[in-house]
Design an enzyme around this catalytic site. Structure first.
Site, PDB file in Angstrom:
ATOM      1  N   ASN A  17       0.875  -1.172   0.000  1.00  0.00           N
ATOM      2  CA  ASN A  17       0.000   0.000   0.000  1.00  0.00           C
ATOM      3  C   ASN A  17       0.911   1.221   0.000  1.00  0.00           C
ATOM      4  O   ASN A  17       1.468   1.599   1.020  1.00  0.00           O
ATOM      5  CB  ASN A  17      -0.883  -0.041   1.254  1.00  0.00           C
ATOM      6  CG  ASN A  17      -1.872   1.113   1.301  1.00  0.00           C
ATOM      7  OD1 ASN A  17      -1.854   1.996   0.438  1.00  0.00           O
ATOM      8  ND2 ASN A  17      -2.709   1.116   2.315  1.00  0.00           N
ATOM      9  N   ARG A 100      -2.570  -2.007  -3.454  1.00  0.00           N
ATOM     10  CA  ARG A 100      -3.770  -1.199  -3.279  1.00  0.00           C
ATOM     11  C   ARG A 100      -3.675  -0.015  -4.235  1.00  0.00           C
ATOM     12  O   ARG A 100      -2.680   0.724  -4.209  1.00  0.00           O
ATOM     13  CB  ARG A 100      -3.837  -0.684  -1.852  1.00  0.00           C
ATOM     14  CG  ARG A 100      -5.055   0.137  -1.618  1.00  0.00           C
ATOM     15  CD  ARG A 100      -5.033   0.715  -0.247  1.00  0.00           C
ATOM     16  NE  ARG A 100      -6.338   1.244   0.066  1.00  0.00           N
ATOM     17  CZ  ARG A 100      -6.685   1.645   1.253  1.00  0.00           C
ATOM     18  NH1 ARG A 100      -5.836   1.556   2.248  1.00  0.00           N
ATOM     19  NH2 ARG A 100      -7.869   2.126   1.467  1.00  0.00           N
ATOM     20  N   HIS A 188     -12.881   3.370  -0.193  1.00  0.00           N
ATOM     21  CA  HIS A 188     -12.902   2.371   0.894  1.00  0.00           C
ATOM     22  C   HIS A 188     -13.517   1.042   0.431  1.00  0.00           C
ATOM     23  O   HIS A 188     -14.004   0.253   1.252  1.00  0.00           O
ATOM     24  CB  HIS A 188     -13.690   2.862   2.131  1.00  0.00           C
ATOM     25  CG  HIS A 188     -13.017   3.987   2.863  1.00  0.00           C
ATOM     26  ND1 HIS A 188     -13.696   5.083   3.322  1.00  0.00           N
ATOM     27  CD2 HIS A 188     -11.729   4.182   3.209  1.00  0.00           C
ATOM     28  CE1 HIS A 188     -12.867   5.911   3.924  1.00  0.00           C
ATOM     29  NE2 HIS A 188     -11.645   5.386   3.858  1.00  0.00           N
ATOM     30  N   ARG A 248     -10.488  16.230   6.454  1.00  0.00           N
ATOM     31  CA  ARG A 248     -11.254  16.512   5.220  1.00  0.00           C
ATOM     32  C   ARG A 248     -12.655  16.976   5.598  1.00  0.00           C
ATOM     33  O   ARG A 248     -13.230  16.487   6.568  1.00  0.00           O
ATOM     34  CB  ARG A 248     -11.350  15.248   4.359  1.00  0.00           C
ATOM     35  CG  ARG A 248     -10.085  14.962   3.586  1.00  0.00           C
ATOM     36  CD  ARG A 248     -10.198  13.654   2.817  1.00  0.00           C
ATOM     37  NE  ARG A 248      -9.367  12.629   3.397  1.00  0.00           N
ATOM     38  CZ  ARG A 248      -9.461  11.334   3.118  1.00  0.00           C
ATOM     39  NH1 ARG A 248     -10.365  10.902   2.270  1.00  0.00           N
ATOM     40  NH2 ARG A 248      -8.650  10.468   3.697  1.00  0.00           N
ATOM     41  N   GLU A 387      -8.151  -4.581   5.051  1.00  0.00           N
ATOM     42  CA  GLU A 387      -8.022  -4.340   3.608  1.00  0.00           C
ATOM     43  C   GLU A 387      -6.851  -5.132   3.029  1.00  0.00           C
ATOM     44  O   GLU A 387      -6.924  -5.610   1.895  1.00  0.00           O
ATOM     45  CB  GLU A 387      -7.831  -2.836   3.356  1.00  0.00           C
ATOM     46  CG  GLU A 387      -9.100  -2.048   3.615  1.00  0.00           C
ATOM     47  CD  GLU A 387      -8.846  -0.644   4.129  1.00  0.00           C
ATOM     48  OE1 GLU A 387      -8.138  -0.491   5.151  1.00  0.00           O
ATOM     49  OE2 GLU A 387      -9.358   0.305   3.523  1.00  0.00           O
TER      50      GLU A 387
END
Ligand code: AMP
Length: 409
Positions: A17, A100, A188, A248, A387
């Site tokens: 990742n 990823r 996601h 964010r 993940e």
């Protein structure tokens, strides 16, 4: 697909990742997909550090380099990881590498074997995810240099959402924008896919029901899943939309941005920094923190208001997604906040009592997966996401299928 199997070593999958200044990695045994180690190099190009942990959280390696010895780019960082694997995990053989990749554009709805053409196409998505995609591709290119012809698989954060109908995939802009790629991609997806498969495997009584998964971490979104497929999600064209996050903004009236541009002369970079780095929990708490633990521990009114705003928007989006599905059977909490914050889960669930959530307070305090009472009309669950394991599964499945094809041919 010419990797020669070495029978003296454990066949393994490496998951990568790759972010702006970090590379996270995890190694899984290819035979049962159990995790062997997990680690990361942070601070690439500056004060880099390297850490590796075993599945029981024991530190296996921890290095912080002086500036002159630190890896300066992703390629150098990956070589360090590979060297470490060679020396300290010499009993494994990497059979395939899973990456990823944040954005798969409108095209990729499942993992894909990486080749030059795929890389070229992913580079054309830079404009769709400028803060993430270039770093993901830098990691892929570095891994191709280091691993030669070991198969590399791209797994997309947007892929799971490609089952959304046009209505849930579009904005109310002229249709030409949809055609050129201005769509609600959602993110996601690897987390949602993992949670979905976990429920199917371990909690089958709840699988297929009208479900909202709340992935509440530093980045946060929610996803409606029905019959095991994604229906709608709160993030859209970018990972800015939806609920407020660590730094964010979540949903903001686009009129605010017009105001900043037209009357305050803000440029694109200033607006990007505002929305990605200075807003959300950080902005609302008056700059106190983007970290929920810090906010929960604070007595400042701004911290309390940031938490209230977050909780209310999670509740609003759960009900908004329920409206899309015309019903709600299951709510699942995941991500750093969703998995660990008793307070936030408790607040969100209490605010949903009026629609039929009955909270089991004791279960919420402990480690239980089921957080609602047996008489609750809506089931609430807490499931830890993984993940990396989802990427390892995809990488194992696709590389095995490709190997079978090449043997058959
Ligand atoms: P993630 O991005 O999924 O790693 O989640 C990071 C977020 O989870 C941060 O805001 C953390 O403060 C939050 N978090 C982690 N553990 C806890 C906890 N025990 N209580 C509250 N928030 C937590």
């Amino acid at each position: 697909m010419s990797t020669q199997l070495d029978t003296n070593r454990i066949p393994a999958i490496l998951v990568i990742n790759s972010g702006s200044s970090s590379i996270k990695f995890a190694v899984f045994d290819d035979s049962d997909l159990s995790e062997l180690v997990k680690g990361q190099i942070d601070g690439i190009g500056s004060h880099a550090s390297f850490k590796v942990k075993s599945p029981d959280q024991r530190i296996q390696e921890a290095i912080t380099w002086p500036l002159e010895l630190a890896p300066q780019d992703h390629s150098a960082a990956l070589k360090i990881i590979l060297d470490w694997l060679h020396h300290d995990l010499s009993h494994i053989q990497i059979l395939a590498v899973g990456h990823r990749v944040v954005h798969g554009g409108p095209k990729y709805f499942e993992p894909v074997l990486i080749n030059d053409a795929v890389i070229h196409e992913l580079e054309s998505f830079y404009a769709l995810a400028p803060l993430h995609e270039p770093h993901n591709i830098a990691g892929i290119k570095a891994a191709r240099e280091v691993f030669g012809d070991v198969p590399q698989i791209a797994c997309f954060d947007t892929a799971f959402h490609r089952s959304q109908s046009f209505i849930n995939d579009t904005y109310a802009l002229p249709r030409a924008f949809y055609e050129e790629g201005v769509r609600r991609y959602g993110f996601h997806g690897l987390s949602y896919e993992y949670i979905n498969s976990y429920v199917q495997q371990y909690l089958p009584a709840y699988f297929g029901k009208k479900t909202v998964v709340a992935h509440l971490g530093n980045g946060a979104s929610l996803c409606a899943i029905e019959h095991g497929h994604a229906v709608a999600t709160t993030m859209g064209f970018s990972p800015l939309d939806g609920i407020p996050m660590g730094s964010r903004s979540g949903q903001v009236d686009p009129g605010v941005l017009l105001y900043l541009m037209q009357y305050k002369q803000w440029d694109a970079q200033g607006i990007s920094d505002l929305l990605y780095k200075e807003s959300g929990l950080k902005g609302l708490s008056g700059g106190l923190s983007n970290d929920m633990r810090t906010l929960e521990a604070s007595s400042a009114i701004e911290a309390k208001e940031a938490i209230s705003y977050f909780v209310q928007h999670v509740q609003q989006e759960i009900l908004s997604l329920a409206a899309v599905m015309q019903g709600l059977g299951v709510v699942i909490f995941t991500g750093g906040i969703g998995e660990n914050s008793i307070f936030i889960r408790g607040q969100v669930m209490q605010g949903l009592q009026w629609v039929g959530v009955e909270v089991d307070e004791r279960a919420n305090l402990g480690d239980a997966a089921i957080l609602s009472t047996t008489s609750s009309k809506i089931i609430c669950l807490r499931i830890a996401t993984n993940e990396e394991l989802m990427i390892a599964k995809h990488t194992h499945n696709l590389s095995t299928a490709l190997l079978t094809c090449s043997v058959d041919a």
